[in-house]
Each structure stands twice: as structure tokens, then as C-alpha cells.
Design an enzyme around this catalytic site. Structure first.
Site, PDB file in Angstrom:
ATOM      1  N   SER A 204      -5.145  -2.773   8.510  1.00 42.20           N
ATOM      2  CA  SER A 204      -3.747  -2.575   8.126  1.00 42.20           C
ATOM      3  C   SER A 204      -3.477  -1.083   8.140  1.00 42.20           C
ATOM      4  O   SER A 204      -4.417  -0.265   8.068  1.00 42.20           O
ATOM      5  CB  SER A 204      -3.514  -3.122   6.707  1.00 42.20           C
ATOM      6  OG  SER A 204      -2.261  -2.713   6.187  1.00 42.20           O
TER       7      SER A 204
ATOM      8  N   TYR B 117      -5.826  -4.662  -2.128  1.00 42.75           N
ATOM      9  CA  TYR B 117      -5.566  -4.749  -0.688  1.00 42.75           C
ATOM     10  C   TYR B 117      -5.924  -3.438   0.005  1.00 42.75           C
ATOM     11  O   TYR B 117      -6.600  -3.420   1.039  1.00 42.75           O
ATOM     12  CB  TYR B 117      -4.102  -5.098  -0.457  1.00 42.75           C
ATOM     13  CG  TYR B 117      -3.735  -5.393   0.977  1.00 42.75           C
ATOM     14  CD1 TYR B 117      -4.024  -6.638   1.537  1.00 42.75           C
ATOM     15  CD2 TYR B 117      -3.093  -4.454   1.764  1.00 42.75           C
ATOM     16  CE1 TYR B 117      -3.676  -6.921   2.855  1.00 42.75           C
ATOM     17  CE2 TYR B 117      -2.742  -4.720   3.077  1.00 42.75           C
ATOM     18  CZ  TYR B 117      -3.037  -5.964   3.612  1.00 42.75           C
ATOM     19  OH  TYR B 117      -2.691  -6.243   4.918  1.00 42.75           O
TER      20      TYR B 117
END
Length: 276
Positions: free
Chosen positions: A158, A171
Site C-alpha cells: 500500500s 495497517y
């Protein structure tokens, strides 16, 4: 219909760069993972799908993908938080296809909360699925790749594997860890024909994102366009979502012979977000 026609044309002209290869794509029953699985199948690879969802819909997806591309497509519902289940997934894929040439670690979950309020159980679950699952699947497939002298590992990280945002502690930690794991695996596989790269998307247009836009619009009492511009795409200079097709095309390239010297990289596909 366009996808069917494109797949037929590629088969007819012999332009299928991954013909004869086989792949596992985790978290591939929807969204980015499904887009990647579709791209790999169009390129000629057999594909093991993985993920959760309605069994009938998953079977329809599996059948359609196999028929459209004339490749073997299987499904395994292994729980990505279970190391033993991940090893069995690798074993079943190898038994089904004869070998596993490509691993795409895409499975992931998210939870947003301030660090002082972040539920420990959510932290553990996110680290398990977003990071540890990649380790377990790589470990289960790495040695056979090394022995054959070929392997392609693509980790879907990401933009948050490169930068941070508030309220996403687990995350961001997991995706940073995934980028680090990518580099280590690349170094260990460098002399054995194995490459390992991370793709780092910004916001990608998926059904899940579309639902989040509607939810945000309702909760904040603002329009969809405002949510898209001021919330989701605030940090993406292109002011557009990336597409699952872009993720699939990049994955296919990284898995081909032309990318043999590309390894250990973290490739942003974020509309310039991390260029700030």
C-alpha cells in the site's frame, strides 16, 4: 464480452506471456485480488483463487474465469490467519497445477481507530492477515521455486507501506513490514531466478471503496463528489482512483521474463501520493 474477445485474441495470436505458469492469489474473490487473478488468467496462467464470499458467486467467478481464458482455475477458502491452512493451500495448489510459479499476497483487512483506543484483537488480526500470511505462503512455496530456478512473488502492500496516516497503526505497521519482507525475500532469491516485489497502491476503485464513499457521504452529510475529492483523493495529485486493471497489468509484467531484473522494489501506484 470485451474481456472474452480479448482473451480469445490473445490465445489465437499466441501473445500469452504466462502460458504454462501457475499462480496463487490470496484475497482474490473480489476487488484488487480478483482483478489480478483475471489479468494472470488472461496472460495464460492457471490460478488458485482464495478468499471469502458467497459460495455460489465464487463458483460462478471461478467457472467464468476458466472458460473465458481456457486455463485451469481452482478455489481454496483457506483462512489467511491460520498458518497451517496456508501451508495446505500451497500444497493443494501444487498438487492441482504440478507446481506454483507465482504467489500474489493480496489478502488484507483494515481497522481505523486512535492508538489509545485501538482494539488489541484487531491489531493481532491485521498483522496476521496483512503480514504474517505473506510470510507463511512465501515460506511454503520458496524452496520449490528455488529448486526449479524460477519464481515470482508479488506482495500487494500500500502507499501506507511507504508513508503513514493517523488512526491506522496496525495497517501501516503491517504494510511497512510487508515492504521489508519483500526486500529480504528478494535478496534470498536473487541467485535462484526468484523475484519479489511489492506493489503499493493508493486508493483503487473497488466495490468496497464505492460503499465507503456512500457511507462517508451519509455520515458527514455531504455529497459523493465532495467525499471523493476531499477525503479519498485528497492526497492523490492525479485526483483519480487507480483501477484494478492497472494492478493486474503491473502484476503480469512483474511475473514475466521481461521483469527478471526487477526485484526488491516497492512500486507506488498512487497517483503521486508518495511523491509529496
Amino acid at each position: 464480452m470485451l474481456t472474452l474477445a480479448k482473451a480469445a485474441l490473445e490465445r489465437a495470436t499466441g501473445r500469452r506471456p504466462l502460458e504454462g505458469r501457475s499462480a496463487i492469489v490470496t484475497g482474490s474473490t473480489s476487488g484488487i485480488g480478483l482483478g489480478i487473478a483475471e489479468a494472470l488468467a488472461r496472460a495464460g496462467a492457471a490460478v488458485m483463487l482464495n478468499g471469502f464470499g458467497d459460495p455460489m458467486q465464487i463458483e460462478e467467478t471461478r467457472t467464468a474465469l476458466a472458460d473465458a481464458n481456457d486455463v485451469d482455475v481452482a478455489y481454496d477458502g483457506a483462512d489467511m490467519s491460520d498458518a497451517a491452512a496456508i501451508r495446505r493451500l500451497a500444497e493443494r495448489a501444487s498438487a492441482r497445477f504440478g507446481q506454483v510459479d507465482i504467489v500474489v499476497n493480496n489478502a488484507g483487512i483494515q481497522h481505523v481507530a486512535p492508538i489509545a483506543e485501538f482494539p488489541p484483537a484487531k491489531w493481532d488480526a491485521i498483522l496476521a492477515i496483512d503480514l504474517s500470511s505473506a510470510f507463511h505462503l512465501i515460506q511454503a512455496t520458496f524452496e520449490p521455486m528455488r529448486q526449479r530456478g524460477f519464481g515470482r512473488i508479488v506482495n500487494i502492500a500500500s502507499a501506507h507501506g511507504l508513508i503513514a496516516s493517523p488512526f491506522k497503526s496496525a495497517y501501516v505497521a503491517a504494510k511497512h513490514g510487508l515492504v521489508g519482507l519483500t526486500k529480504v525475500v528478494a535478496l534470498e532469491g536473487a541467485e535462484s531466478g526468484i523475484t519479489c516485489n511489492a506493489i503499493c497502491p493508493g486508493y483503487v476503485w473497488t466495490p468496497l471503496v464505492e460503499k465507503q464513499i456512500d457511507d462517508q457521504a451519509k455520515s458527514h452529510g455531504i455529497g459523493r463528489d465532495e467525499v471523493i475529492r476531499d477525503v479519498f483523493l485528497k492526497n492523490q495529485p492525479t485526483r483519480r482512483f487507480a483501477s484494478v486493471e492497472e494492478m493486474g497489468a503491473l502484476t503480469v509484467f512483474l511475473c514475466g521474463e521481461e521483469a527478471s531484473s526487477i526485484t526488491g522494489t516497492a512500486l507506488p501506484v498512487d497517483g503521486g501520493w508518495t511523491a509529496h
